[in-house]
Design a protein around this motif. Structure first.
Motif, mmCIF file in Angstrom:
data_model
loop_
_atom_site.group_PDB
_atom_site.id
_atom_site.type_symbol
_atom_site.label_atom_id
_atom_site.label_comp_id
_atom_site.label_asym_id
_atom_site.label_seq_id
_atom_site.Cartn_x
_atom_site.Cartn_y
_atom_site.Cartn_z
ATOM 1 N N GLN A 207 0.796 -1.255 -0.037
ATOM 2 C CA GLN A 207 -0.178 0.116 0.083
ATOM 3 C C GLN A 207 0.826 1.377 0.145
ATOM 4 O O GLN A 207 0.625 2.229 -0.905
ATOM 5 C CB GLN A 207 -0.866 -0.006 1.483
ATOM 6 C CG GLN A 207 -2.264 -0.744 1.086
ATOM 7 C CD GLN A 207 -2.891 -0.863 2.442
ATOM 8 O OE1 GLN A 207 -2.319 -0.858 3.600
ATOM 9 N NE2 GLN A 207 -4.105 -1.354 2.265
ATOM 10 N N ALA A 208 1.881 1.261 0.878
ATOM 11 C CA ALA A 208 2.811 2.311 1.040
ATOM 12 C C ALA A 208 3.741 2.611 -0.313
ATOM 13 O O ALA A 208 3.607 3.784 -0.744
ATOM 14 C CB ALA A 208 3.757 2.335 2.095
ATOM 15 N N ALA A 209 3.823 1.456 -1.169
ATOM 16 C CA ALA A 209 4.665 1.782 -2.323
ATOM 17 C C ALA A 209 3.627 2.091 -3.384
ATOM 18 O O ALA A 209 4.185 3.204 -4.224
ATOM 19 C CB ALA A 209 5.369 0.101 -2.828
ATOM 20 N N ILE A 210 2.514 1.843 -3.450
ATOM 21 C CA ILE A 210 1.539 2.490 -4.353
ATOM 22 C C ILE A 210 1.057 3.830 -3.974
ATOM 23 O O ILE A 210 1.426 4.818 -4.801
ATOM 24 C CB ILE A 210 0.016 1.753 -4.390
ATOM 25 C CG1 ILE A 210 0.424 0.316 -4.791
ATOM 26 C CG2 ILE A 210 -1.042 2.390 -5.080
ATOM 27 C CD1 ILE A 210 -0.986 -0.660 -4.558
ATOM 28 N N MET A 211 1.097 4.443 -2.839
ATOM 29 C CA MET A 211 0.681 5.625 -2.552
ATOM 30 C C MET A 211 1.843 6.466 -2.663
ATOM 31 O O MET A 211 1.772 7.794 -3.104
ATOM 32 C CB MET A 211 0.391 5.695 -0.944
ATOM 33 C CG MET A 211 -0.978 5.281 -0.539
ATOM 34 S SD MET A 211 -2.385 5.644 -1.683
ATOM 35 C CE MET A 211 -2.670 7.217 -1.102
ATOM 36 N N GLY A 212 2.895 6.030 -2.416
ATOM 37 C CA GLY A 212 4.473 6.838 -2.486
ATOM 38 C C GLY A 212 4.897 7.049 -3.940
ATOM 39 O O GLY A 212 5.562 7.962 -4.067
ATOM 40 N N THR A 213 4.537 6.367 -4.926
ATOM 41 C CA THR A 213 4.980 6.573 -6.177
ATOM 42 C C THR A 213 4.191 7.897 -6.837
ATOM 43 O O THR A 213 3.289 8.200 -6.620
ATOM 44 C CB THR A 213 4.830 5.211 -7.217
ATOM 45 O OG1 THR A 213 5.471 5.608 -8.493
ATOM 46 C CG2 THR A 213 3.246 5.040 -7.444
ATOM 47 N N ASP A 214 5.346 8.315 -7.711
ATOM 48 C CA ASP A 214 4.504 9.362 -8.265
ATOM 49 C C ASP A 214 4.373 9.237 -9.986
ATOM 50 O O ASP A 214 4.258 10.008 -10.803
ATOM 51 C CB ASP A 214 5.466 10.670 -8.430
ATOM 52 C CG ASP A 214 7.165 10.611 -8.517
ATOM 53 O OD1 ASP A 214 7.333 9.470 -8.891
ATOM 54 O OD2 ASP A 214 7.899 11.290 -8.202
ATOM 55 N N ILE A 215 4.677 7.871 -10.334
ATOM 56 C CA ILE A 215 4.433 7.430 -11.468
ATOM 57 C C ILE A 215 3.062 7.189 -12.003
ATOM 58 O O ILE A 215 2.585 7.374 -13.148
ATOM 59 C CB ILE A 215 5.336 6.047 -12.063
ATOM 60 C CG1 ILE A 215 6.759 6.403 -11.725
ATOM 61 C CG2 ILE A 215 5.192 5.452 -13.553
ATOM 62 C CD1 ILE A 215 7.732 5.260 -11.695
ATOM 63 N N LEU A 216 2.320 6.848 -10.936
ATOM 64 C CA LEU A 216 0.875 6.426 -11.484
ATOM 65 C C LEU A 216 -0.077 7.477 -11.106
ATOM 66 O O LEU A 216 0.287 8.409 -10.101
ATOM 67 C CB LEU A 216 0.487 5.091 -10.278
ATOM 68 C CG LEU A 216 1.036 3.965 -10.371
ATOM 69 C CD1 LEU A 216 0.667 2.845 -9.227
ATOM 70 C CD2 LEU A 216 1.141 3.307 -11.807
ATOM 71 N N SER A 217 -0.988 7.709 -11.604
ATOM 72 C CA SER A 217 -1.973 8.773 -11.673
ATOM 73 C C SER A 217 -2.811 8.339 -10.355
ATOM 74 O O SER A 217 -2.918 7.122 -9.871
ATOM 75 C CB SER A 217 -2.767 8.865 -12.761
ATOM 76 O OG SER A 217 -3.979 7.551 -12.701
ATOM 77 N N MET A 223 -7.345 2.371 -8.346
ATOM 78 C CA MET A 223 -7.583 0.939 -8.542
ATOM 79 C C MET A 223 -6.829 -0.119 -8.120
ATOM 80 O O MET A 223 -7.148 -1.061 -7.798
ATOM 81 C CB MET A 223 -7.449 1.196 -10.242
ATOM 82 C CG MET A 223 -8.143 -0.038 -10.915
ATOM 83 S SD MET A 223 -7.600 0.273 -12.585
ATOM 84 C CE MET A 223 -5.873 -0.305 -12.555
ATOM 85 N N ARG A 224 -5.459 0.223 -8.133
ATOM 86 C CA ARG A 224 -4.552 -0.574 -7.524
ATOM 87 C C ARG A 224 -4.725 -1.072 -6.182
ATOM 88 O O ARG A 224 -4.665 -2.312 -5.691
ATOM 89 C CB ARG A 224 -2.975 -0.218 -7.643
ATOM 90 C CG ARG A 224 -2.440 0.062 -8.881
ATOM 91 C CD ARG A 224 -1.663 -1.303 -9.313
ATOM 92 N NE ARG A 224 -1.128 -1.331 -10.441
ATOM 93 C CZ ARG A 224 0.195 -1.158 -10.722
ATOM 94 N NH1 ARG A 224 1.051 -0.982 -9.930
ATOM 95 N NH2 ARG A 224 0.583 -0.973 -12.206
ATOM 96 N N LEU A 225 -5.103 -0.052 -5.275
ATOM 97 C CA LEU A 225 -5.387 -0.221 -3.868
ATOM 98 C C LEU A 225 -6.630 -1.157 -3.550
ATOM 99 O O LEU A 225 -6.566 -2.012 -2.524
ATOM 100 C CB LEU A 225 -5.446 1.234 -3.283
ATOM 101 C CG LEU A 225 -4.556 2.106 -2.762
ATOM 102 C CD1 LEU A 225 -4.955 3.292 -2.361
ATOM 103 C CD2 LEU A 225 -3.612 1.259 -2.124
ATOM 104 N N ALA A 226 -7.732 -0.868 -4.770
ATOM 105 C CA ALA A 226 -8.665 -1.669 -4.515
ATOM 106 C C ALA A 226 -8.445 -3.211 -4.980
ATOM 107 O O ALA A 226 -8.807 -4.251 -4.509
ATOM 108 C CB ALA A 226 -9.857 -1.401 -5.525
ATOM 109 N N LEU A 227 -7.594 -3.327 -5.914
ATOM 110 C CA LEU A 227 -7.055 -4.777 -6.207
ATOM 111 C C LEU A 227 -6.341 -5.439 -5.047
ATOM 112 O O LEU A 227 -6.870 -6.577 -4.627
ATOM 113 C CB LEU A 227 -6.031 -4.833 -7.463
ATOM 114 C CG LEU A 227 -6.812 -4.681 -8.872
ATOM 115 C CD1 LEU A 227 -5.581 -4.281 -10.023
ATOM 116 C CD2 LEU A 227 -7.741 -5.954 -9.051
#
Ligand code: HEM
Length: 368
Positions: A207-217, A223-227
């Motif tokens: 979760q932290a990796a998804i939230m922390g990246t600036d590559i994803l909108s 969407m990734r967090l939901a998955l």
């Protein structure tokens, strides 16, 4: 048998009863005076299958007998693995043999198909015995015309299948054996509690990796967090025994909670010497399921090629029925599911040293 009889010479043909086997091909098309060349291939192919089914069932009966012991001898686990490997090799051959059958064209098949009614693979008792011994229960089966699968057999055949259904299948026995696994708690170490902590930490990191990246909108992040939430709910089953038991009651899972945990433990710590053999055993069961499913799909495809949408000689919808059995008649699917529960080695709870020593072979260098 006296020694004289024991060591008396025997001829190849007598020993193998070659005459009996080679005189067992009676072409119906010839009998009715309309000889169809390919019927010989059709009969021999089925007979060869039946012989291999016999060998598979012979191996299965031996494995079931060894696993029926209250305490399964470690040596017998190794023997079972070798026997399962043999079954897998035979099953691979059974899949390949479909190619030989497919050298017959649909038109050639039609030359004699009409003489086969109502004979059908449905009536292969040995195939059903194999399925039942592996662990395919009646309530897991897709039926056709709402008839039980055993209605096509004689009373003796039905009794045989009933006897097998009442006894323990390989799946039942492996489940019992897993439930007896002594590793899940050791002193202060509680595998489930430690594993649950590790899963939470792993999901937290993701979760932290998804939230922390600036590559994803922002949208993609949500969407990734939901998955990830879905993965989380999958893990929830193993976190909650009641939830797992409900899934078993609903027929969505077969393996008990305890056995699932043991299978998970074996997969996660399979590098420990004492778990090598149990891991191989579980892997072989998954492979048997894979091979049997591959055979079901290939057979269904062959039927599509031979018959198109025609109904089967046994009265089913033909290809459609067979495709459903391929999709649904999995026996060891819960062992496939264990892969969903795996976490990377780097996230694994570290086993206490004294516990690790118990999982190693007593003579291994690390323990001295
Ligand atoms: C031209 C070749 C073949 C055709 C067209 C064919 C067709 C079919 C059809 C239509 C069914 C569904 C039951 C029915 O309605 O009759 C079936 C079932 C079956 N066939 Fe075949 N088959 C062929 C070859 C084989 C061979 C070589 C084997 C090997 C033993 C085999 C074994 C079975 C078995 C075990 C079933 C029952 C499957 C189940 O209910 O899960 N078939 N076959």
């Amino acid at each position: 048998m006296n020694n004289e009889a024991k060591f008396s010479s025997v001829h190849y043909n007598t020993y193998l009863q070659v005459d009996k086997i080679t005189s067992a091909q009676h072409l119906r098309s010839t009998e009715v005076g309309e000889a169809a060349h390919d019927e010989m291939l059709f009969i021999i192919t089925h007979q060869v299958y039946e012989l291999w089914f016999k060998q598979i069932n012979f191996e299965l009966r031996a494995i079931i007998s060894d696993f029926s012991a209250r305490n399964v001898n470690e040596k017998n686990v190794g023997i079972a693995v070798s026997r399962l490997e043999r079954i897998i090799e035979i099953m691979k051959l059974l899949v390949q043999q479909i190619r030989i059958m497919e050298t017959m064209t649909p038109l050639d098949f039609l030359d004699f198909r009409n003489y086969l009614f109502p004979a059908s693979g449905f009536q292969s008792l040995q195939f059903r015995e194999m399925e039942v011994m592996l662990g395919l229960k009646e309530d897991m089966r897709t039926t056709y015309n709402n008839k039980p699968y055993h209605c096509v057999f004689s009373e003796t055949g039905r009794e045989k299948l009933e006897g097998l259904e009442k006894g323990n299948s390989l799946l039942d026995l492996v489940e019992d054996w897993l439930e007896r696994t002594p590793f899940l708690e050791f002193g202060d170490f509680n595998f489930v509690a430690e594993y649950q902590k590790a899963v939470k930490a792993m999901i937290g990191k993701e979760q932290a990796a998804i939230m922390g990246t600036d590559i994803l909108s922002e949208e993609t992040k949500q969407m990734r967090l939901a998955l990830l939430g879905d993965t989380n709910s999958y893990f929830a089953g193993i976190m909650d025994e009641n939830r797992h038991n409900t899934l078993v009651r609903e027929g969505k899972l077969k393996l008990s909670y305890k056995a699932t945990l043991a299978a998970l433990f074996i997969h996660l710590y399979r590098d420990e010497p004492i778990l090598h053999q149990p891991f191989r055993l579980l892997s072989k069961l998954v492979e048997i399921d894979d091979q049997l499913t591959t055979w079901r799909y290939r057979h269904a495809q062959m039927v599509m090629r031979m018959l198109g949408k025609k109904v089967g000689t046994g009265g089913s919808s033909g290809h459609e029925y067979l495709a459903v059995t391929a999709a649904r008649h999995h026996i060891f699917s819960d062992f496939h599911n264990v892969s969903t529960l795996l976490i990377p080695r780097s996230e694994l709870p570290v086993l206490p040293e004294v516990f690790r020593k118990n999982l190693g072979f007593y003579f291994s260098a690390a323990n001295t």
